[in-house]
Scaffold this active site. Structure first.
Site, PDB file in Angstrom:
ATOM      1  N   ARG A 251       0.844  -1.183   0.000  1.00 22.46           N
ATOM      2  CA  ARG A 251       0.000   0.000   0.000  1.00 22.46           C
ATOM      3  C   ARG A 251       0.882   1.237   0.000  1.00 22.46           C
ATOM      4  O   ARG A 251       1.847   1.330   0.772  1.00 22.46           O
ATOM      5  CB  ARG A 251      -0.926   0.020   1.232  1.00 22.46           C
ATOM      6  CG  ARG A 251      -1.955  -1.111   1.247  1.00 22.46           C
ATOM      7  CD  ARG A 251      -2.979  -0.960   0.132  1.00 22.46           C
ATOM      8  NE  ARG A 251      -4.034  -1.975   0.200  1.00 22.46           N
ATOM      9  CZ  ARG A 251      -4.018  -3.130  -0.439  1.00 22.46           C
ATOM     10  NH1 ARG A 251      -2.959  -3.431  -1.198  1.00 22.46           N
ATOM     11  NH2 ARG A 251      -5.030  -3.975  -0.341  1.00 22.46           N
ATOM     12  N   GLU A 279      -2.823   7.274  -6.109  1.00 25.59           N
ATOM     13  CA  GLU A 279      -2.787   6.484  -7.333  1.00 25.59           C
ATOM     14  C   GLU A 279      -3.830   7.026  -8.322  1.00 25.59           C
ATOM     15  O   GLU A 279      -4.946   7.315  -7.927  1.00 25.59           O
ATOM     16  CB  GLU A 279      -3.097   5.013  -7.040  1.00 25.59           C
ATOM     17  CG  GLU A 279      -1.994   4.317  -6.273  1.00 25.59           C
ATOM     18  CD  GLU A 279      -2.211   2.820  -6.143  1.00 25.59           C
ATOM     19  OE1 GLU A 279      -3.317   2.342  -6.486  1.00 25.59           O
ATOM     20  OE2 GLU A 279      -1.292   2.115  -5.723  1.00 25.59           O
ATOM     21  N   HIS A 298       0.508  -0.888 -10.268  1.00 28.40           N
ATOM     22  CA  HIS A 298      -0.288  -1.714  -9.358  1.00 28.40           C
ATOM     23  C   HIS A 298      -0.669  -3.047 -10.023  1.00 28.40           C
ATOM     24  O   HIS A 298      -1.845  -3.443 -10.050  1.00 28.40           O
ATOM     25  CB  HIS A 298      -1.549  -0.963  -8.920  1.00 28.40           C
ATOM     26  CG  HIS A 298      -2.067  -1.420  -7.581  1.00 28.40           C
ATOM     27  ND1 HIS A 298      -2.602  -0.568  -6.645  1.00 28.40           N
ATOM     28  CD2 HIS A 298      -2.119  -2.653  -7.008  1.00 28.40           C
ATOM     29  CE1 HIS A 298      -2.982  -1.245  -5.577  1.00 28.40           C
ATOM     30  NE2 HIS A 298      -2.689  -2.517  -5.774  1.00 28.40           N
TER      31      HIS A 298
END
Length: 341
Positions: A251, A279, A298
């Site tokens: 994270r 993000e 990601h």
């Protein structure tokens, strides 16, 4: 025959349900598949359409098992309000925290998550990133593309025998630990919930956050909870040894991203980032051009084989639970909800 509702688009079904699993579903259940008319729109090749929340009550009616994945809307506790809701939720994706209310776990509903299967894909990503940056491959790749050849001022390093600091003993960390075994690394773990006995079983040694962080390789595997926000602080980043390799596939908020970038940009450390805060990131040209950074969108847990295995992974455990009450590795334990990813 029990009834199963697959609460995701046909495109997502093609992504997470392989042919063997589809046959098993049809053999064991009366299956209700969502169709295009149950979705929110056309979607795209990169992002299949989501299921329309308004379609959920119709699809779920009378179902004993719910098969879910990315694109499944939040399943409110009202689905179980009459005491006759589905007995099982099998999630062919990662975290279930945005999918269900934890109160249903206390009502005897068995919930399964494919997070442990995704963890293997993430573990491979972390290992690949360690080796790529240890050998300084992006820098040498840049040199060749620019018409250069040997970079005599740089020499790569080996992973074998190195100290690897692992923050969090999550399923992704445990997958990486397995993959690192042949390298004979000194595996040091910081996790306040990991017992000495379990650490011995994993073949790692426990240490505090400061000692674990001061490693040649540092990899982050923590959930996004208040306790982990900023845990890899500027102070810890400044204490990293020169040439250290940092991997964050968990994270973005877990690490002081600005401090990490500063130390990578000045050439002191290397970092592979698959997650960011926020993000997607908005980096300047200098950041994007540095060979000390390996940047990915990601995708650490996103592989073709891994995705196709997800429905089968949770279905296996769901069937064992229905048949004999066995809790497989994908079972979501209510007691661990607060520290789960």
């Amino acid at each position: 025959m029990p009834k199963l509702a697959a609460l995701f688009s046909p495109e997502r079904a093609a992504d997470v349900v392989d042919a063997d699993t589809r046959r098993l579903l049809e053999d064991r259940f009366e299956v209700v598949w969502a169709t295009a008319e149950h979705t929110t729109g056309p979607g795209s090749a990169a992002k299949p359409p989501a299921l329309d929340p308004a379609a959920v009550p119709q699809l779920v009616a009378g179902a004993d098992v719910l098969l879910t994945s990315w694109g499944t809307p939040h399943l409110g506790k009202e689905l179980w309000s009459d005491g006759n809701g589905p007995k099982v939720v099998a999630h062919a994706a990662g975290t279930v925290k945005n999918l269900i209310d934890p109160v249903i776990l206390d009502q005897g509903v068995a919930v399964f998550s494919a997070g442990p299967r995704i963890a293997w894909s993430v573990g491979e990503y972390c290992l690949a990133s360690m080796l790529t940056l240890a050998r300084r491959l992006p820098r040498f790749d840049d040199a060749i593309r620019a018409g250069g050849w040997k970079q005599t001022e740089y020499r790569g390093h080996e992973l074998a025998g190195a100290k690897v600091g692992i923050i969090g003993a999550s399923s992704t960390a445990r997958a990486l630990i397995t993959l690192l075994k042949p390298f004979g690394c000194d595996l040091v773990v910081y996790d306040p919930y990991l017992t000495t006995e379990r650490a011995e079983q994993l073949g790692v040694r426990l240490a505090d956050l400061r000692e674990t962080s001061a490693s040649t390789f540092l990899t982050i595997h923590v959930p996004n909870v208040p306790e982990t926000k900023g845990m890899i602080s500027r102070e810890l980043i400044e204490a990293l040894p020169d040439g250290a390799v940092v991997i964050n596939s968990s994270r973005g908020p877990a690490i002081d991203q600005q401090a990490l970038l500063e130390h990578a940009l000045d050439g002191r450390i290397y970092a592979a980032l698959d997650v960011y805060d926020p993000e997607p990131p908005a980096f300047d040209a200098k950041t994007l051009q540095t060979p000390n950074l390996l940047l990915t969108p990601h995708i650490a847990g996103d592989t073709a084989e891994g995705h196709l295995a997800l429905a089968g992974y949770v279905l296996k455990d769901a069937l064992q639970w229905l048949d004999n009450g066995t809790r497989g590795p994908s079972f979501v334990d209510a007691a661990a909800w607060s520290i789960a990813a």
